[in-house]
Design a protein around this motif. Structure first.
Motif, PDB file in Angstrom:
ATOM      1  N   ALA A 214       3.568 -23.464  93.304  1.00  0.00           N
ATOM      2  CA  ALA A 214       3.122 -24.176  91.844  1.00  0.00           C
ATOM      3  C   ALA A 214       4.406 -24.764  91.263  1.00  0.00           C
ATOM      4  N   LEU A 215       5.769 -24.299  91.451  1.00  0.00           N
ATOM      5  CA  LEU A 215       6.859 -24.547  90.910  1.00  0.00           C
ATOM      6  C   LEU A 215       7.199 -25.881  91.401  1.00  0.00           C
TER       7      LEU A 215
ATOM      8  N   MET B 102       9.093 -15.159  87.809  1.00  0.00           N
ATOM      9  CA  MET B 102       8.484 -16.115  87.083  1.00  0.00           C
ATOM     10  C   MET B 102       6.949 -16.054  87.160  1.00  0.00           C
ATOM     11  N   LEU B 103       6.374 -15.360  88.023  1.00  0.00           N
ATOM     12  CA  LEU B 103       4.999 -15.205  88.467  1.00  0.00           C
ATOM     13  C   LEU B 103       4.122 -15.263  87.238  1.00  0.00           C
TER      14      LEU B 103
ATOM     15  N   ALA C 170      -2.752 -23.482  98.602  1.00  0.00           N
ATOM     16  CA  ALA C 170      -1.790 -23.605  99.817  1.00  0.00           C
ATOM     17  C   ALA C 170      -1.679 -22.480 100.565  1.00  0.00           C
ATOM     18  N   ILE C 171      -1.510 -21.241 100.086  1.00  0.00           N
ATOM     19  CA  ILE C 171      -1.621 -20.008 100.773  1.00  0.00           C
ATOM     20  C   ILE C 171      -2.706 -19.841 101.491  1.00  0.00           C
ATOM     21  N   ASP C 172      -4.017 -20.246 101.091  1.00  0.00           N
ATOM     22  CA  ASP C 172      -5.138 -20.290 101.776  1.00  0.00           C
ATOM     23  C   ASP C 172      -5.306 -20.937 102.975  1.00  0.00           C
TER      24      ASP C 172
ATOM     25  N   GLU D  80       4.286 -16.323  96.628  1.00  0.00           N
ATOM     26  CA  GLU D  80       4.633 -17.422  97.112  1.00  0.00           C
ATOM     27  C   GLU D  80       3.776 -18.882  96.718  1.00  0.00           C
ATOM     28  N   ALA D  81       2.601 -18.562  95.928  1.00  0.00           N
ATOM     29  CA  ALA D  81       1.601 -19.237  95.247  1.00  0.00           C
ATOM     30  C   ALA D  81       2.378 -19.810  94.214  1.00  0.00           C
TER      31      ALA D  81
END
Length: 202
Positions: A80-81, A41-42, A59-61, A75-76
């Motif tokens: 987000a979901l 779904m990206l 978040a991934i940062d 993963e971002a």
């Protein structure tokens, strides 16, 4: 969560903390084991949930700085979901189904006006936000409290004929597929949003 609350102008359910912690832990463990999970779904997440995706990137940062692990954009999208889910009051349907309704309506608009929508315009952002909460109402079987918008709607019918006719197509589609009837107020606001997003895309 602190960053999400600053970035997103909507209430976020605090219960997300548990599922989000679990997800981040599993994502880091998968990375260490060389397991990469693709987010199908990206593309939709980037398009329809821009603010939430920005939170996911943030978040991934943080994860990279804290654990020395560089997670992919997929993963971002998953993070987000989680943020989207924490905003929506969903009793029956998932974000995937909410997104499908948004895609269906956007497609009807694009085909009706034979145009590509400017996804970077503020009007597109408002249009998509409106669709998100419309889809939520649809699945929760709740409607706008019908206010007296008859005079305004009559004006819209005359001033924005094509947008209004487009909403009638959307209304028929939604009724036939989901057995949900758009209220006059929903027809009014959707007509206005469509007019603005089309004008911004010219």
């Amino acid at each position: 969560m602190s960053y999400a609350k600053k970035q997103i102008d909507n209430d976020i359910n605090e219960n997300i903390i548990v599922s989000l912690c679990d997800h981040v832990y599993m994502a880091v463990e998968r990375f260490k084991q060389g397991i990469e999970v693709k987010n199908v779904m990206l593309w939709d997440i980037k398009k329809f949930y821009r603010d939430e995706f920005e939170v996911g990137l943030y978040a991934i940062d943080i994860i990279k700085k804290r654990f020395g692990v560089q997670l992919a954009e997929d993963e971002a999208g998953f993070i987000a979901l989680h943020i989207v889910n924490a905003q929506l009051d969903l009793h029956k349907k998932s974000v995937k189904e909410i997104t499908e309704v948004m895609q269906e309506i956007e497609t009807i608009v694009r085909i009706t006006f034979a145009t590509k929508l400017d996804t970077n315009s503020v009007y597109y952002y408002r249009f998509i936000t409106h669709l998100k909460f419309f889809a939520e109402r649809l699945f929760n079987e709740s409607i706008y409290e019908n206010q007296d918008v008859e005079g305004l709607l009559d004006m819209i019918k005359i001033k924005y004929v094509k947008a209004y006719n487009c909403v009638l197509k959307i209304s028929d589609f939604i009724y036939n597929k989901y057995n949900y009837t758009l209220s006059d107020e929903e027809i009014l606001y959707l007509s206005i949003h469509i007019t603005q997003v089309i004008n911004a895309s010219k």
